[in-house]
Write a protein that holds these residues in place. Structure first.
Motif, PDB file in Angstrom:
ATOM      1  N   THR A  19       0.829  -1.206   0.000  1.00 20.79           N
ATOM      2  CA  THR A  19       0.000   0.000   0.000  1.00 20.79           C
ATOM      3  C   THR A  19       0.859   1.250   0.000  1.00 20.79           C
ATOM      4  O   THR A  19       0.596   2.213  -0.733  1.00 20.79           O
ATOM      5  CB  THR A  19      -0.927   0.000   1.238  1.00 20.79           C
ATOM      6  N   LEU A  20       1.898   1.257   0.818  1.00 20.59           N
ATOM      7  CA  LEU A  20       2.810   2.392   0.876  1.00 20.59           C
ATOM      8  C   LEU A  20       3.590   2.533  -0.423  1.00 20.59           C
ATOM      9  O   LEU A  20       3.832   3.655  -0.895  1.00 20.59           O
ATOM     10  CB  LEU A  20       3.772   2.216   2.053  1.00 20.59           C
ATOM     11  N   HIS A  21       3.982   1.409  -1.007  1.00 21.30           N
ATOM     12  CA  HIS A  21       4.775   1.451  -2.235  1.00 21.30           C
ATOM     13  C   HIS A  21       3.993   2.084  -3.383  1.00 21.30           C
ATOM     14  O   HIS A  21       4.565   2.815  -4.209  1.00 21.30           O
ATOM     15  CB  HIS A  21       5.199   0.034  -2.625  1.00 21.30           C
ATOM     16  N   ASP A 125       8.200  -2.544 -16.376  1.00 19.85           N
ATOM     17  CA  ASP A 125       8.569  -3.819 -16.981  1.00 19.85           C
ATOM     18  C   ASP A 125       7.786  -4.962 -16.342  1.00 19.85           C
ATOM     19  O   ASP A 125       7.641  -5.029 -15.118  1.00 19.85           O
ATOM     20  CB  ASP A 125      10.074  -4.034 -16.810  1.00 19.85           C
ATOM     21  N   SER A 126       7.306  -5.883 -17.146  1.00 23.08           N
ATOM     22  CA  SER A 126       6.458  -6.957 -16.630  1.00 23.08           C
ATOM     23  C   SER A 126       7.208  -7.894 -15.689  1.00 23.08           C
ATOM     24  O   SER A 126       6.592  -8.612 -14.905  1.00 23.08           O
ATOM     25  CB  SER A 126       5.881  -7.767 -17.803  1.00 23.08           C
ATOM     26  N   GLY A 127       8.529  -7.885 -15.758  1.00 27.19           N
ATOM     27  CA  GLY A 127       9.310  -8.710 -14.850  1.00 27.19           C
ATOM     28  C   GLY A 127       9.591  -8.062 -13.517  1.00 27.19           C
ATOM     29  O   GLY A 127      10.128  -8.708 -12.605  1.00 27.19           O
ATOM     30  N   HIS A 128       9.229  -6.791 -13.387  1.00 26.26           N
ATOM     31  CA  HIS A 128       9.434  -6.049 -12.133  1.00 26.26           C
ATOM     32  C   HIS A 128       8.328  -6.438 -11.155  1.00 26.26           C
ATOM     33  O   HIS A 128       7.136  -6.276 -11.448  1.00 26.26           O
ATOM     34  CB  HIS A 128       9.411  -4.555 -12.440  1.00 26.26           C
ATOM     35  N   HIS A 129       8.705  -6.980 -10.006  1.00 19.64           N
ATOM     36  CA  HIS A 129       7.739  -7.560  -9.063  1.00 19.64           C
ATOM     37  C   HIS A 129       6.578  -6.622  -8.719  1.00 19.64           C
ATOM     38  O   HIS A 129       5.406  -7.041  -8.783  1.00 19.64           O
ATOM     39  CB  HIS A 129       8.478  -8.005  -7.801  1.00 19.64           C
ATOM     40  N   ASP A 399      18.518  -7.790  -7.179  1.00 20.97           N
ATOM     41  CA  ASP A 399      18.734  -7.920  -8.617  1.00 20.97           C
ATOM     42  C   ASP A 399      19.140  -6.586  -9.232  1.00 20.97           C
ATOM     43  O   ASP A 399      19.803  -6.560 -10.278  1.00 20.97           O
ATOM     44  CB  ASP A 399      17.465  -8.435  -9.293  1.00 20.97           C
ATOM     45  N   TYR A 400      18.717  -5.515  -8.603  1.00 25.24           N
ATOM     46  CA  TYR A 400      19.073  -4.163  -9.048  1.00 25.24           C
ATOM     47  C   TYR A 400      19.475  -3.354  -7.816  1.00 25.24           C
ATOM     48  O   TYR A 400      18.971  -3.592  -6.719  1.00 25.24           O
ATOM     49  CB  TYR A 400      17.894  -3.484  -9.762  1.00 25.24           C
ATOM     50  N   ASP A 408      13.886  -3.591  -5.999  1.00 21.73           N
ATOM     51  CA  ASP A 408      12.878  -4.302  -5.219  1.00 21.73           C
ATOM     52  C   ASP A 408      13.605  -5.170  -4.211  1.00 21.73           C
ATOM     53  O   ASP A 408      14.832  -5.344  -4.285  1.00 21.73           O
ATOM     54  CB  ASP A 408      11.987  -5.152  -6.131  1.00 21.73           C
ATOM     55  N   PHE A 409      12.886  -5.711  -3.247  1.00 22.99           N
ATOM     56  CA  PHE A 409      13.484  -6.607  -2.266  1.00 22.99           C
ATOM     57  C   PHE A 409      12.542  -7.778  -2.028  1.00 22.99           C
ATOM     58  O   PHE A 409      11.347  -7.713  -2.344  1.00 22.99           O
ATOM     59  CB  PHE A 409      13.787  -5.873  -0.949  1.00 22.99           C
TER      60      PHE A 409
END
Length: 431
Positions: A19-21, A125-129, A399-400, A408-409
């Motif tokens: 929610t915060l994100h 990006d669709s791979g970004h969680h 990953d980044y 992301d984590f």
């Protein structure tokens, strides 16, 4: 210890984080974020201090422009933030402090959690969680790209434990939900309010920084640098570049001269130095001598003395560049951090307390870091008054890197962090 708590709260931790994100806010504009945190803490029964009750207004650095503050206050009102809350936060007085007193003698334990986001456009990006799971930032050019959404969720998880298990704890707890960590702008304002002056133990920490397996934590983090952040404004004279170039005073050239020479500051034999020109804006057209330019820079040092050396060299170079091109210059310090030294006496305690955790798989005594941390003011104030303080890491695969559009984590790190803090609470303040 009640091992069922983490299992019960796990879905809520992830919900808080997501929610915060999805609705991130920049430093001193965390109106909705502060409100959301506060309403959760109200339900838990904490004593809340908001706005000027939480921070020293005149100690804030790098405050956003008044027009930006007012625009975000309007947005917060439209979103649903109560007017009584906005009245307390107005003018960029965001963040809050939550206090819980068990009424039983014991240590005063403090926790600090940062709540602000960064001016980064999040990847779609669709791979970004977050994008894949539909909780990516809904704000253009604002993103939780450093994990502060996770830190805030961890803070709420710790608060929920204190509230629900207060009968088994003793002493007093102060939780600082700090605004404007990015750029070293908010911690001093909370510190100057006096919240840390009688804290016996202060714990703070960060998800990631180093890529470590989930379940690995670090008890201390050596290596944070002292830093100063500057905005530099160059004022020249515009003129027609073809007809009267001699009448112009080129502010763009002054800024670029400063930028190039900043990277020539000699390194210091006593330790680490850093310099970065992060932003430069100038000019309005190819045939116009630029009359104005603007630059954002930072310098860092491994000791207070080296940081002062870097600051002196940087400001002298900026002013000299302005003089060389016959333009005026205003240099504004908009952020500052101090050196962080964790109390190593806490390493065996944290290791012992977390030994019974099912989620904490390994406690590393220390993991070296770099960069700078606004928590320095908070930790140093605790230590100055005789308390102990540390800054921990909570492992996750990265990953980044931090401050990347696809940062992301692993959300399991939230559970590990809350569980680690719970074991620390029970080790140091359980009845």
């Amino acid at each position: 210890m009640d091992s069922s708590f983490i299992e019960e709260i796990a879905p809520q931790l992830i919900k808080w984080r997501r929610t915060l994100h999805a609705l991130p806010e920049l430093g001193f504009m965390e109106y909705i974020t502060t409100y959301r945190i506060g309403k959760e803490l109200e339900k838990m029964g904490f004593q809340l201090y908001i706005g000027k009750d939480a921070l020293e207004e005149n100690s804030r650095l790098g405050l956003p422009a008044q027009a930006d503050l007012e625009a975000h206050e309007k947005k917060a009102r439209e979103w649903g933030v109560e007017e009584s809350w906005l009245d307390q936060m107005r003018g960029g007085n965001t963040g809050l402090v939550a206090v819980w007193n068990t009424g039983r003698n014991g240590d005063h334990v403090g926790f600090r959690f940062d709540i602000d986001a960064l001016p980064i456009n999040e990847s779609a990006d669709s791979g970004h969680h977050p994008a894949k799971n539909e909780f990516a930032s809904k704000e253009e050019n604002v993103m939780h790209a450093c994990g502060h959404d996770g830190h805030t969720a961890i803070g709420l998880g710790v608060a929920q434990y204190i509230s629900s298990r207060s009968d088994h704890l003793q002493g007093r707890f102060t939780l600082l939900f700090q605004p404007a960590e990015e750029g070293g702008r908010g911690a001093r304002a909370m510190t100057d309010k006096g919240w840390l002056d009688d804290v016996d133990y202060l714990y703070s920490g960060h998800i990631g920084i180093q890529s470590l397996p989930v379940g690995t934590i670090a008890a201390t983090t050596p290596g944070f640098l002292a830093s100063t952040k500057y905005n530099a404004y160059f004022k020249g004279v515009s003129s027609h570049a073809g007809i009267n170039p001699e009448l112009g005073k080129n502010a763009l050239l002054a800024a670029t001269t400063a930028a190039n020479n900043l990277y020539g500051i000699p390194r210091h034999h006593d330790g680490v130095t850093r310099v970065n020109v992060g932003k430069l804006a100038a000019g309005s057209g190819r045939n116009i001598i630029p009359g104005d330019s603007y630059m954002e820079i930072e310098v860092r040092g491994g000791t207070p003395e080296i940081a002062e050396y870097m600051a002196e060299k940087a400001t002298r170079i900026i002013q000299a560049a302005a003089d060389m091109h016959d333009v005026s210059c205003t240099i504004e310090a908009v952020g500052v951090t101090e050196v962080v030294v964790c109390d190593e006496e806490l390493i065996p305690k944290i290791t012992e307390w977390c030994a019974t955790s099912e989620l904490v798989k390994e406690v590393q005594p220390s993991v070296p870091v770099s960069g700078s941390e606004d928590v320095s003011f908070i930790m140093n104030r605790v230590q100055k008054h005789g308390g102990k303080a540390t800054f921990m890491l909570f492992g996750t695969k990265l990953d980044y890197p931090h401050h990347h559009p696809q940062f992301d984590f692993e959300e399991e790190a939230l559970l590990v962090a809350v569980d680690a803090y719970i074991h620390i609470l029970n080790g140091g303040s359980a009845i």
